[in-house]
Motif scaffolding. Structure first.
Motif, PDB file in Angstrom:
ATOM      1  N   MET A  36       0.883  -1.331   0.046  1.00 59.15           N
ATOM      2  CA  MET A  36       0.076   0.123   0.062  1.00 59.15           C
ATOM      3  C   MET A  36       0.884   1.304  -0.046  1.00 59.15           C
ATOM      4  O   MET A  36       0.449   2.194  -0.902  1.00 59.15           O
ATOM      5  N   LEU A  37       1.901   1.359   0.918  1.00 59.40           N
ATOM      6  CA  LEU A  37       2.641   2.358   0.961  1.00 59.40           C
ATOM      7  C   LEU A  37       3.383   2.557  -0.411  1.00 59.40           C
ATOM      8  O   LEU A  37       3.705   3.818  -0.865  1.00 59.40           O
ATOM      9  N   VAL A  38       3.909   1.667  -1.151  1.00 58.75           N
ATOM     10  CA  VAL A  38       4.215   2.010  -2.525  1.00 58.75           C
ATOM     11  C   VAL A  38       3.382   2.699  -3.418  1.00 58.75           C
ATOM     12  O   VAL A  38       3.691   3.786  -4.062  1.00 58.75           O
ATOM     13  N   THR A  39       2.180   2.245  -3.446  1.00 54.39           N
ATOM     14  CA  THR A  39       0.911   2.794  -4.329  1.00 54.39           C
ATOM     15  C   THR A  39       1.002   4.615  -3.776  1.00 54.39           C
ATOM     16  O   THR A  39       1.108   5.281  -4.517  1.00 54.39           O
ATOM     17  N   VAL A  40       1.035   4.729  -2.364  1.00 48.15           N
ATOM     18  CA  VAL A  40       0.943   6.257  -1.901  1.00 48.15           C
ATOM     19  C   VAL A  40       2.123   6.933  -2.422  1.00 48.15           C
ATOM     20  O   VAL A  40       1.882   8.185  -2.930  1.00 48.15           O
ATOM     21  N   VAL A  41       3.206   6.167  -2.057  1.00 45.26           N
ATOM     22  CA  VAL A  41       4.522   7.222  -2.662  1.00 45.26           C
ATOM     23  C   VAL A  41       4.454   7.287  -4.358  1.00 45.26           C
ATOM     24  O   VAL A  41       4.997   8.398  -4.726  1.00 45.26           O
ATOM     25  N   TYR A  42       4.238   6.447  -5.103  1.00 49.78           N
ATOM     26  CA  TYR A  42       3.811   6.719  -6.163  1.00 49.78           C
ATOM     27  C   TYR A  42       3.006   7.685  -6.827  1.00 49.78           C
ATOM     28  O   TYR A  42       3.639   8.741  -7.624  1.00 49.78           O
ATOM     29  N   PHE A  43       2.027   7.790  -6.210  1.00 48.11           N
ATOM     30  CA  PHE A  43       0.888   8.974  -6.478  1.00 48.11           C
ATOM     31  C   PHE A  43       1.473  10.356  -5.665  1.00 48.11           C
ATOM     32  O   PHE A  43       1.348  11.358  -6.402  1.00 48.11           O
ATOM     33  N   ASN A  91       5.417  11.093 -19.030  1.00 51.02           N
ATOM     34  CA  ASN A  91       6.142   9.726 -18.894  1.00 51.02           C
ATOM     35  C   ASN A  91       5.514   9.004 -17.734  1.00 51.02           C
ATOM     36  O   ASN A  91       5.350   7.721 -17.805  1.00 51.02           O
ATOM     37  N   MET A  92       5.322   9.585 -16.490  1.00 47.10           N
ATOM     38  CA  MET A  92       4.980   8.975 -15.545  1.00 47.10           C
ATOM     39  C   MET A  92       3.256   8.325 -15.730  1.00 47.10           C
ATOM     40  O   MET A  92       2.918   7.384 -15.404  1.00 47.10           O
ATOM     41  N   LEU A  93       2.593   9.279 -16.415  1.00 49.43           N
ATOM     42  CA  LEU A  93       1.121   8.797 -16.743  1.00 49.43           C
ATOM     43  C   LEU A  93       0.969   7.842 -17.775  1.00 49.43           C
ATOM     44  O   LEU A  93       0.228   6.930 -17.542  1.00 49.43           O
ATOM     45  N   GLU A  94       1.841   7.674 -18.722  1.00 46.76           N
ATOM     46  CA  GLU A  94       1.521   6.804 -19.816  1.00 46.76           C
ATOM     47  C   GLU A  94       1.835   5.439 -19.141  1.00 46.76           C
ATOM     48  O   GLU A  94       1.321   4.402 -19.861  1.00 46.76           O
ATOM     49  N   HIS A  95       2.590   5.198 -18.077  1.00 49.86           N
ATOM     50  CA  HIS A  95       2.716   3.887 -17.491  1.00 49.86           C
ATOM     51  C   HIS A  95       1.975   3.700 -16.387  1.00 49.86           C
ATOM     52  O   HIS A  95       2.287   2.694 -15.905  1.00 49.86           O
ATOM     53  N   MET A  96       1.230   4.571 -15.857  1.00 52.64           N
ATOM     54  CA  MET A  96       0.413   4.313 -14.875  1.00 52.64           C
ATOM     55  C   MET A  96      -0.456   3.088 -14.640  1.00 52.64           C
ATOM     56  O   MET A  96      -0.294   2.496 -13.844  1.00 52.64           O
ATOM     57  N   PRO A  97      -1.324   3.000 -15.756  1.00 46.86           N
ATOM     58  CA  PRO A  97      -2.189   2.229 -15.762  1.00 46.86           C
ATOM     59  C   PRO A  97      -1.489   0.789 -15.405  1.00 46.86           C
ATOM     60  O   PRO A  97      -1.960  -0.326 -14.754  1.00 46.86           O
ATOM     61  N   PRO A  98      -0.771   0.385 -16.465  1.00 45.60           N
ATOM     62  CA  PRO A  98       0.144  -0.935 -16.536  1.00 45.60           C
ATOM     63  C   PRO A  98       0.627  -1.222 -15.013  1.00 45.60           C
ATOM     64  O   PRO A  98       0.702  -2.328 -14.444  1.00 45.60           O
ATOM     65  N   PHE A  99       1.379  -0.174 -14.437  1.00 46.02           N
ATOM     66  CA  PHE A  99       2.152  -0.253 -13.188  1.00 46.02           C
ATOM     67  C   PHE A  99       1.222  -0.768 -12.235  1.00 46.02           C
ATOM     68  O   PHE A  99       1.410  -1.667 -11.253  1.00 46.02           O
ATOM     69  N   VAL A 149       0.478  -8.413  -5.912  1.00 43.26           N
ATOM     70  CA  VAL A 149       0.313  -8.477  -4.559  1.00 43.26           C
ATOM     71  C   VAL A 149      -0.928  -9.757  -4.274  1.00 43.26           C
ATOM     72  O   VAL A 149      -0.398 -10.563  -3.270  1.00 43.26           O
ATOM     73  N   VAL A 150      -1.946  -9.467  -5.026  1.00 48.01           N
ATOM     74  CA  VAL A 150      -2.913 -10.463  -4.823  1.00 48.01           C
ATOM     75  C   VAL A 150      -2.450 -11.940  -5.109  1.00 48.01           C
ATOM     76  O   VAL A 150      -2.723 -13.058  -4.440  1.00 48.01           O
ATOM     77  N   PHE A 151      -1.926 -12.199  -6.206  1.00 48.08           N
ATOM     78  CA  PHE A 151      -1.687 -13.512  -6.818  1.00 48.08           C
ATOM     79  C   PHE A 151      -0.040 -14.149  -6.578  1.00 48.08           C
ATOM     80  O   PHE A 151      -0.076 -15.352  -6.742  1.00 48.08           O
ATOM     81  N   VAL A 152       0.787 -13.246  -6.420  1.00 47.38           N
ATOM     82  CA  VAL A 152       2.015 -13.639  -6.245  1.00 47.38           C
ATOM     83  C   VAL A 152       2.505 -13.425  -4.881  1.00 47.38           C
ATOM     84  O   VAL A 152       3.011 -14.391  -4.054  1.00 47.38           O
ATOM     85  N   GLY A 153       2.290 -12.264  -4.323  1.00 46.10           N
ATOM     86  CA  GLY A 153       2.780 -11.906  -2.941  1.00 46.10           C
ATOM     87  C   GLY A 153       3.274 -10.424  -2.704  1.00 46.10           C
ATOM     88  O   GLY A 153       3.642  -9.840  -3.599  1.00 46.10           O
ATOM     89  N   PRO A 154       2.956 -10.107  -1.456  1.00 45.90           N
ATOM     90  CA  PRO A 154       3.306  -8.616  -1.309  1.00 45.90           C
ATOM     91  C   PRO A 154       4.832  -8.230  -1.071  1.00 45.90           C
ATOM     92  O   PRO A 154       5.330  -7.189  -1.585  1.00 45.90           O
ATOM     93  N   LEU A 155       5.721  -9.124  -0.766  1.00 49.79           N
ATOM     94  CA  LEU A 155       7.171  -8.748  -0.606  1.00 49.79           C
ATOM     95  C   LEU A 155       7.570  -8.573  -2.004  1.00 49.79           C
ATOM     96  O   LEU A 155       8.529  -7.618  -2.305  1.00 49.79           O
ATOM     97  N   GLY A 156       7.584  -9.356  -3.124  1.00 49.65           N
ATOM     98  CA  GLY A 156       7.986  -9.113  -4.407  1.00 49.65           C
ATOM     99  C   GLY A 156       7.456  -7.744  -5.049  1.00 49.65           C
ATOM    100  O   GLY A 156       8.140  -7.128  -5.630  1.00 49.65           O
ATOM    101  N   ALA A 157       6.165  -7.541  -4.910  1.00 46.12           N
ATOM    102  CA  ALA A 157       5.640  -6.465  -5.217  1.00 46.12           C
ATOM    103  C   ALA A 157       6.093  -5.309  -4.663  1.00 46.12           C
ATOM    104  O   ALA A 157       6.467  -4.340  -5.209  1.00 46.12           O
ATOM    105  N   THR A 158       6.392  -5.278  -3.316  1.00 42.42           N
ATOM    106  CA  THR A 158       7.033  -4.088  -2.612  1.00 42.42           C
ATOM    107  C   THR A 158       8.312  -3.916  -3.166  1.00 42.42           C
ATOM    108  O   THR A 158       8.560  -2.597  -3.508  1.00 42.42           O
ATOM    109  N   VAL A 159       8.723  -4.777  -3.224  1.00 46.48           N
ATOM    110  CA  VAL A 159      10.335  -4.441  -3.730  1.00 46.48           C
ATOM    111  C   VAL A 159      10.408  -3.829  -5.083  1.00 46.48           C
ATOM    112  O   VAL A 159      11.113  -3.043  -5.552  1.00 46.48           O
TER     113      VAL A 159
END
Length: 133
Positions: free
Chosen positions: A1-8, A55-63, A71-81
């Protein structure tokens, strides 16, 4: 969750940079007795600020999608890193681009560009591996 907040937070910080650049240029042009048109200006400093946001906006949806699917299907640790690495590439982009875009983008920008693509590829590949099990 923190990664998403920092990203925005980085995304909106880049928007603030656009506003500051626009105001600074408007003042500079006014002092020269010229009119600054924010949307039709060819001022390289305005183009640079816009390029950082776009540049940030054009890759926002896929990221964001890949991050949360990871996070949901693989795991939160790898997603966080991976997400932290991606946010770092986006935060580094304006510094690697420089204050004013020239006719060619600097090659140092490839560090952020390819680094970001690498993270997106990792997130997608990890999801494919899980989906193929």
């Amino acid at each position: 969750m923190l990664v998403t907040v920092v990203y925005f937070a980085v995304y909106y910080a880049l928007h603030l940079h656009v506003v500051r650049t626009k105001r600074r240029l408007r003042s500079e042009y006014r002092a020269l007795g010229e009119e600054f048109d924010r949307y039709f200006s060819r001022d390289r400093r305005m183009l640079t600020a816009d390029r950082c946001v776009l540049n940030m906006l054009e890759h926002m949806p896929p990221f964001v999608c890949l991050l949360w699917l990871h996070v949901v299907f693989v795991g939160p640790l790898g997603a966080t890193v991976a997400g932290s690495a991606y946010v770092a590439t986006r935060a580094a982009y304006p510094f690697l681009l420089g204050p004013s875009v020239g006719t060619q983008l600097p090659s140092r920008l490839l560090v952020a560009t390819y680094g970001g693509y690498g993270v997106l590829l990792y997130l997608a590949a990890a999801l494919c591996v899980v989906a193929c099990r």
